[in-house]
Design an enzyme around this catalytic site. Sequence first.
Site, PDB file in Angstrom:
ATOM      1  N   CYS A  10      -6.139 -38.415  21.924  1.00 15.56           N
ATOM      2  CA  CYS A  10      -6.063 -38.310  23.380  1.00 15.56           C
ATOM      3  C   CYS A  10      -7.148 -39.154  24.033  1.00 15.56           C
ATOM      4  O   CYS A  10      -7.189 -39.281  25.251  1.00 15.56           O
ATOM      5  CB  CYS A  10      -6.188 -36.850  23.817  1.00 15.56           C
ATOM      6  SG  CYS A  10      -7.865 -36.197  23.654  1.00 15.56           S
ATOM      7  N   CYS A  23     -51.418 -22.795  55.470  1.00 14.77           N
ATOM      8  CA  CYS A  23     -52.291 -21.699  55.861  1.00 14.77           C
ATOM      9  C   CYS A  23     -52.143 -20.511  54.927  1.00 14.77           C
ATOM     10  O   CYS A  23     -51.046 -20.128  54.546  1.00 14.77           O
ATOM     11  CB  CYS A  23     -51.954 -21.254  57.284  1.00 14.77           C
ATOM     12  SG  CYS A  23     -52.946 -19.872  57.830  1.00 14.77           S
ATOM     13  N   CYS A  65       0.820  -1.205   0.000  1.00 17.36           N
ATOM     14  CA  CYS A  65       0.000   0.000   0.000  1.00 17.36           C
ATOM     15  C   CYS A  65       0.863   1.268   0.000  1.00 17.36           C
ATOM     16  O   CYS A  65       0.361   2.365  -0.250  1.00 17.36           O
ATOM     17  CB  CYS A  65      -0.938  -0.005   1.197  1.00 17.36           C
ATOM     18  SG  CYS A  65      -0.096  -0.282   2.766  1.00 17.36           S
ATOM     19  N   CYS A 115       9.774   0.747  14.593  1.00 16.39           N
ATOM     20  CA  CYS A 115       8.356   0.988  14.874  1.00 16.39           C
ATOM     21  C   CYS A 115       7.507  -0.174  14.377  1.00 16.39           C
ATOM     22  O   CYS A 115       6.578  -0.605  15.051  1.00 16.39           O
ATOM     23  CB  CYS A 115       7.898   2.301  14.251  1.00 16.39           C
ATOM     24  SG  CYS A 115       8.468   3.723  15.199  1.00 16.39           S
ATOM     25  N   CYS A 168     -62.555 -14.303  49.772  1.00 15.14           N
ATOM     26  CA  CYS A 168     -61.668 -13.638  48.835  1.00 15.14           C
ATOM     27  C   CYS A 168     -62.036 -13.938  47.387  1.00 15.14           C
ATOM     28  O   CYS A 168     -61.470 -13.368  46.472  1.00 15.14           O
ATOM     29  CB  CYS A 168     -60.197 -13.950  49.097  1.00 15.14           C
ATOM     30  SG  CYS A 168     -59.684 -15.573  48.626  1.00 15.14           S
ATOM     31  N   CYS A 221     -10.472 -38.455  19.281  1.00 10.99           N
ATOM     32  CA  CYS A 221      -9.136 -37.881  19.168  1.00 10.99           C
ATOM     33  C   CYS A 221      -8.119 -38.903  19.663  1.00 10.99           C
ATOM     34  O   CYS A 221      -8.457 -39.836  20.391  1.00 10.99           O
ATOM     35  CB  CYS A 221      -9.072 -36.603  20.004  1.00 10.99           C
ATOM     36  SG  CYS A 221      -7.470 -35.821  19.976  1.00 10.99           S
ATOM     37  N   CYS A 244      -5.355 -30.469  24.974  1.00 13.14           N
ATOM     38  CA  CYS A 244      -5.099 -31.331  23.829  1.00 13.14           C
ATOM     39  C   CYS A 244      -4.757 -30.446  22.634  1.00 13.14           C
ATOM     40  O   CYS A 244      -5.399 -29.429  22.406  1.00 13.14           O
ATOM     41  CB  CYS A 244      -6.322 -32.185  23.515  1.00 13.14           C
ATOM     42  SG  CYS A 244      -6.063 -33.287  22.113  1.00 13.14           S
ATOM     43  N   HIS A 267       2.545   2.699   2.615  1.00 14.44           N
ATOM     44  CA  HIS A 267       2.752   3.420   3.880  1.00 14.44           C
ATOM     45  C   HIS A 267       4.024   2.892   4.534  1.00 14.44           C
ATOM     46  O   HIS A 267       4.099   1.730   4.885  1.00 14.44           O
ATOM     47  CB  HIS A 267       1.552   3.201   4.812  1.00 14.44           C
ATOM     48  CG  HIS A 267       0.266   3.655   4.214  1.00 14.44           C
ATOM     49  ND1 HIS A 267      -0.734   2.787   3.870  1.00 14.44           N
ATOM     50  CD2 HIS A 267      -0.168   4.897   3.883  1.00 14.44           C
ATOM     51  CE1 HIS A 267      -1.745   3.471   3.351  1.00 14.44           C
ATOM     52  NE2 HIS A 267      -1.424   4.755   3.350  1.00 14.44           N
ATOM     53  N   CYS A 305     -18.635 -34.814  19.190  1.00 16.83           N
ATOM     54  CA  CYS A 305     -19.379 -34.599  17.953  1.00 16.83           C
ATOM     55  C   CYS A 305     -18.591 -33.625  17.085  1.00 16.83           C
ATOM     56  O   CYS A 305     -18.215 -32.549  17.558  1.00 16.83           O
ATOM     57  CB  CYS A 305     -20.750 -34.013  18.289  1.00 16.83           C
ATOM     58  SG  CYS A 305     -21.631 -33.396  16.847  1.00 16.83           S
TER      59      CYS A 305
END
Lengths: 502, 151
Positions: free
Chosen positions: A245, A303, A149, A157, A335, A243, A227, A151, A250
Amino acid sequence: MDSDEDSFEMDSGNVSSGDDDDFAMDVMDEIPPSHERQAESDEYHYEVLTTDEIVQHQREIIDEVKGVIKLQPTVTRILLNHFKWDKEKLLEKYFDGNTDEFFRGAHVINPFNKPANTNKNKNSKANTAEECEICFSQLPSDSMAGLECGHRFCLNCWREYLTTKIVTEGLGQSISCAAHGCDILVDDVTVMKLVHDGRVRVKYQQLITNSFVECNQLLRWCPSIDCTYAIKVSYVESRPVRCKCGHKFCFVCGENWHDPVKCRWLKKWIKKCDDDSETSNWIAANTKECPKCNVTIEKDGGCNHMICKNQNCKHDFCWVCLGSWEPHGSSWYNCNRYDEDEAKAARDAQEKFRSSLARYLHYYNRYMNHMQSLKFENKLYASVKRKMEEMQQHNMSWIEVQFLKKAVDILCQCRQTLMYTYVFAYYLKKNNQSMIFEDNQKDLESATETLSEYLERDITSENLADIKQKVQDKYRYCEKRCTVLLDHVHEGYEKDWWEYLE
Amino acid sequence: MSSLPRRIIKETQRLMQEPVPGINAIPDENNARYFHVIVTGPTDSPFEGGIFKLELFLPEDYPMSAPKVRFITKIYHPNIDRLGRICLDVLKDKWSPALQIRTILLSIQALLSAPNPDDPLANDVAELWKVNEAEAIKNAREWTQKYAVED
C-alpha cells in the site's frame, strides 16, 4: 474423529505450491531504490502477504508440523497457536517432555490416550435420549455433540454458544468447551461443522487469521488504516519494510521508520508525549497555590506582591516565600527570614522541575515542528507538481523537471530523520560523540530548511536554470548529510558510544 | 417481550420444587426474568445470622451470557462494593451456559464463607481484611447485625 478429515479438506481448498521467490522480488522492485540509505538497501528479505497468502502460509506450517507428529491438522493448529507458531519450540517440547503435560498445557485432550472404544460407546448410545444441560431439552444422542473432553450439548445450543463467542466476544482460537470449568479448546473443524451462518463463519476465519498474525513473531499487519496486507520476514530485526500500500514502517515496533532512534526509546517518547503528566509538570513548574484558599495561580508579571483573584479570598501574599505580604513592608527581601531548609528544598524541587520541563519542551517542539512540516508533504507534492507543469511550459522537458519531485522526496526523508534525531537526543547523555552528533544534526537541519525554502519559492522563467542548479546542489548535500548523520549514529551503536539518561 | 425460553421455565420450576438450603429465589410477579433472592449468611462466617436480599436478572441472551446479580442489603465484604456489585469469576469470564441460577447463588454463598481480599472490588474493605483481619471480621459482624438482621 474420522469424519473430520473430510470436512477439513473441504474447507482448506487447494494448497498450491508457493512461488514466494518471484513474489519477494516483485516487492523489492517496487521499493524506490534511489533515495534509500545505503545501509538499508543491504539485504533484508521480506514479503508482503495478502489475506489469502497468510491463510496459505498458515496451512504450510501446519502441514510441516503434521508431517513430523502424526496429528490431525485441527489439533496441530491449536498446538501451534499455543506455541505462538514457533514450530521448533513445539517439536522440542513434544519430543523431550511429558506428552500428557504437553497436551494439557495446550488445552487439548491427548489423542494418544483416547480409549479405543470411544466410537463404539457413541454408537451404542445413539438411540437413548440425553438431556442438554443448556436448554434442558431431552434429545436423541445424534442431536448432541461434544469435544474430546466428553461434555455434550445439543447442536442448537452449541451453535448459539459459538455464535455468541465469535460475534459478541470476538473470540476465535480461544473458545473453550461450553461446560463449566472445562478449558479444552474448540477446534476449527468443530466450529465449521456446527456453525452454518456465513457471516459468523467469515468472522471466525478472520479471527483465526488475525490471531495467527498477531501470535507469529515473523509476521506483522501493516499498521496503515484499512490495509489488509501483512509483512513476513525470515528473522526479526528493527528494519524498514514497505507494504504494497506504500506505507513504510519499522517491522519490530510498527511505527513509521524511525532511524536513528531505537524502538524502545521511541516507545518511551511517544508515551511521554501522550501522557497527560506533562500537563501537570507544566502546572507544577509554572504555578503555585494560594496559601489561603489553594486556588492555582500562574504568575504573569514581575511583582511578587500577590493578591489572590478569588473574589472570596483576595489574600495578600508573597510569591517567593508564600508568607503573608504584611510583614514584608516596603522591602520584600525580608522574606529571606522564612527561608528554612524545607522551603529551600521545595524551591529546589520546583527549579529542577522547571529545567527538566524546559529541556523536554526544547526537544518536543523541534520534534513536533518537523512532524507538522512532514504533514504538509502532500500539499508540497501538489504544488511541486504544478510547478513542474509550469516549467514544462518554459521549454523544459518532462525528464528535466523530475529533479523537483526528487527534491521533495529527499526533503521528506530528511525531515523524518530529523524528527527522530530529537527523540534520540532527548535520552542521550552528553559526551564527545553526542556533540559530534549535534553538529551533524545542526548541519542537516539548516540544509533541510534551505532546501524547503527553495521549494516554496516562486519559479519564473528568468531564474529557472539558476534554481534548478541550486535545488539539485542542495538536495544532494542534504542527502549526503543525512547519510553521514545516520552512519555516525550506527557506528556509535556498534562501538557503544551512546549513554542514556534514563 | 418474547416468550420465555424453555430453559428459564424449567429452571424456575426446579428451583421451586427442590430449593437449596439457605437460598430462596422467587420470580417477580410481573417479570419472569427478575428474581427476588434471599441468601442466609453461612454458619461460622461473620455473616452468620444475616438475611441478605439480592436481585437477579436474566438478560435477553441468557444462558449465553451470565445473569446479573446484585446485593440489595448492605454488606461488608472485600468482593462486594457499596452498590452491591459482586466480583465473582463465574459471573464474568468464567460464566458457562451450563451453569444455572442455582449454581451461581451457591457460588455467592461460598464467597461469603471465603472472602478473597486479593481480588478486591471494595478496596478499603480488602485493605483492612489483609492488614487486620480481626478488625475487618468485626466490622462485617457489625454490619450484618445492623443491616441484615430483622428485629
